[in-house]
Design an enzyme around this catalytic site. Structure first.
Site, short mmCIF file in Angstrom:
data_model
loop_
_atom_site.label_atom_id
_atom_site.label_comp_id
_atom_site.label_asym_id
_atom_site.label_seq_id
_atom_site.Cartn_x
_atom_site.Cartn_y
_atom_site.Cartn_z
N PRO A 1 0.76 -1.27 0.01
CG PRO A 1 -0.62 -1.58 1.88
CD PRO A 1 0.80 -1.99 1.27
CD GLU B 1 0.91 -4.96 10.61
OE1 GLU B 1 -0.08 -5.81 10.34
OE2 GLU B 1 0.66 -4.00 10.15
CG ASP C 1 -5.51 -1.48 -23.41
OD1 ASP C 1 -6.45 -1.99 -24.11
OD2 ASP C 1 -4.48 -2.07 -23.33
NE ARG D 1 -5.30 -6.33 -21.61
CZ ARG D 1 -4.99 -5.45 -22.27
NH1 ARG D 1 -4.47 -4.32 -21.78
NH2 ARG D 1 -5.99 -5.09 -23.19
C1 LIG Z 1 5.01 -5.12 1.70
O1 LIG Z 1 4.26 -4.51 2.67
C2 LIG Z 1 2.86 -4.77 2.86
C3 LIG Z 1 2.06 -5.32 1.83
C4 LIG Z 1 0.86 -5.60 1.87
C5 LIG Z 1 0.14 -6.26 0.83
O2 LIG Z 1 -0.11 -5.33 -0.44
C6 LIG Z 1 -1.30 -4.57 -0.21
O3 LIG Z 1 -1.86 -4.79 0.77
C7 LIG Z 1 -1.41 -3.57 -1.29
C8 LIG Z 1 -0.58 -3.57 -2.54
N1 LIG Z 1 -1.32 -2.75 -3.30
N2 LIG Z 1 -2.10 -2.10 -2.55
C9 LIG Z 1 -2.42 -2.71 -1.50
C10 LIG Z 1 0.16 -5.30 2.99
C11 LIG Z 1 0.89 -4.78 4.06
C12 LIG Z 1 0.19 -4.09 5.26
C13 LIG Z 1 0.29 -3.00 5.55
C14 LIG Z 1 -0.16 -2.39 6.67
C15 LIG Z 1 -1.27 -3.19 7.47
N3 LIG Z 1 -1.32 -4.74 7.08
C16 LIG Z 1 -0.61 -5.21 5.83
C17 LIG Z 1 2.28 -4.55 3.80
#
Ligand SMILES: COc1cc(COC(=O)c2cn[nH]c2)cc(-c2cccnc2)c1
Length: 247
Positions: free
Chosen positions: A89, A116, A173, A158
């Site tokens: 994220p 996390e 696209d 793709r």
């Molecule tokens: C590498 O670190 C990460 C990866 C992910 C999984 O990816 C996504 O969620 C994502 C990818 N694009 N949009 C969302 C989740 C966290 C995370 C953060 C805070 C609390 N819990 C989990 C941290």
């Protein structure tokens, strides 16, 4: 293109055996290798996470298994260096432009995380000698990066030459550079010409390609103004003629 994915849930990637991507793999356009991160966790419980230094909720993925896994993939790879992509994220937005950039890469290594995230020293270590991209597919939090990898592999796959049939080339696209750049796709229609009392817009049956193109652009502008008004400000004013401004 070669793609490696390291994950504690390699079974998440079964969808890469079907449809578009599956066929691209059968035809040798795409070479996908999956790796189980726990194979590099050597304790009896094959532990890959631990509590965060500094406190806070949840768990953090340990650096040792990731380091050994990535080193093994690098050693077994086709030479040169892959581009490492970490779905998070906290990353830069994944866009069609970035998908097109990735589609030109010979080798991508995806490192989807759970919990996390991954101890930040891991990507610091590899970022000192190759491209490491932290990439977000959207502003929400998933339980793991696996589905984000599926999204990116499909968007990139793709675009590879030969993957889409001649019927549709990705160059048309939305968000692809060109006349409809940064406009959303308008409505689409196919046979029958009338369905439950609803008729296909007459213009589409007229065979008048200039008018059809104008109608489609009007509908794209209308939908973009409705769903993504912020994209309209990115349009080059030169590309908007007098008629467009009235839409
Ligand atoms: C590498 O670190 C990460 C990866 C992910 C999984 O990816 C996504 O969620 C994502 C990818 N694009 N949009 C969302 C989740 C966290 C995370 C953060 C805070 C609390 N819990 C989990 C941290």
């Amino acid at each position: 293109m070669r793609i490696d994915v390291i994950s504690i849930f390699p079974e998440y990637f079964a969808p890469l055996d079907v449809s578009l991507i599956g066929k691209a793999r059968e035809r040798g356009i795409l070479d996908v290798h999956l790796h189980q991160l726990r194979d590099w966790a050597h304790d009896v419980h094959r532990t890959v996470d631990d509590t965060p230094y500094g406190g806070g909720p949840g768990m953090v993925m340990k650096p040792e298994p990731w380091g050994e896994a990535i080193d093994t993939v690098l050693a077994a790879g086709p030479g040169a260096q892959p581009r490492i992509i970490v779905p998070t994220p906290s990353g830069v937005p994944f866009t069609q432009k970035l998908a097109m950039e990735y589609a030109r890469e010979p080798w991508l290594l995806f490192t989807p995380a759970r919990y996390e995230g991954i101890d930040s020293r891991v990507m610091a270590e590899y970022g000192s000698r190759m491209r490491v991209d932290e990439v977000s597919i959207g502003d929400y939090v998933l339980a793991g990066g696996e589905v984000a990898v599926l999204v990116m592999v499909e968007a990139v796959g793709r675009l590879l030459p030969g993957v889409l049939g001649n019927a549709h080339s990705a160059v048309d696209d939305s968000f692809a550079p060109g006349a409809m750049e940064n406009l959303l796709e308008g409505p689409v229609h196919t046979k029958p010409p009338e369905w439950r009392g609803r008729e296909v817009p007459e213009i589409l049956l007229s065979g008048h390609h200039g008018k059809i193109a104008r109608w489609r652009r009007d509908e794209a502008l209308r939908r973009t103004a409705k769903n993504r008004p912020e994209l309209l400000s990115t349009l080059d004013p030169e590309s908007l003629d007098k008629h467009d401004r009235q839409v």
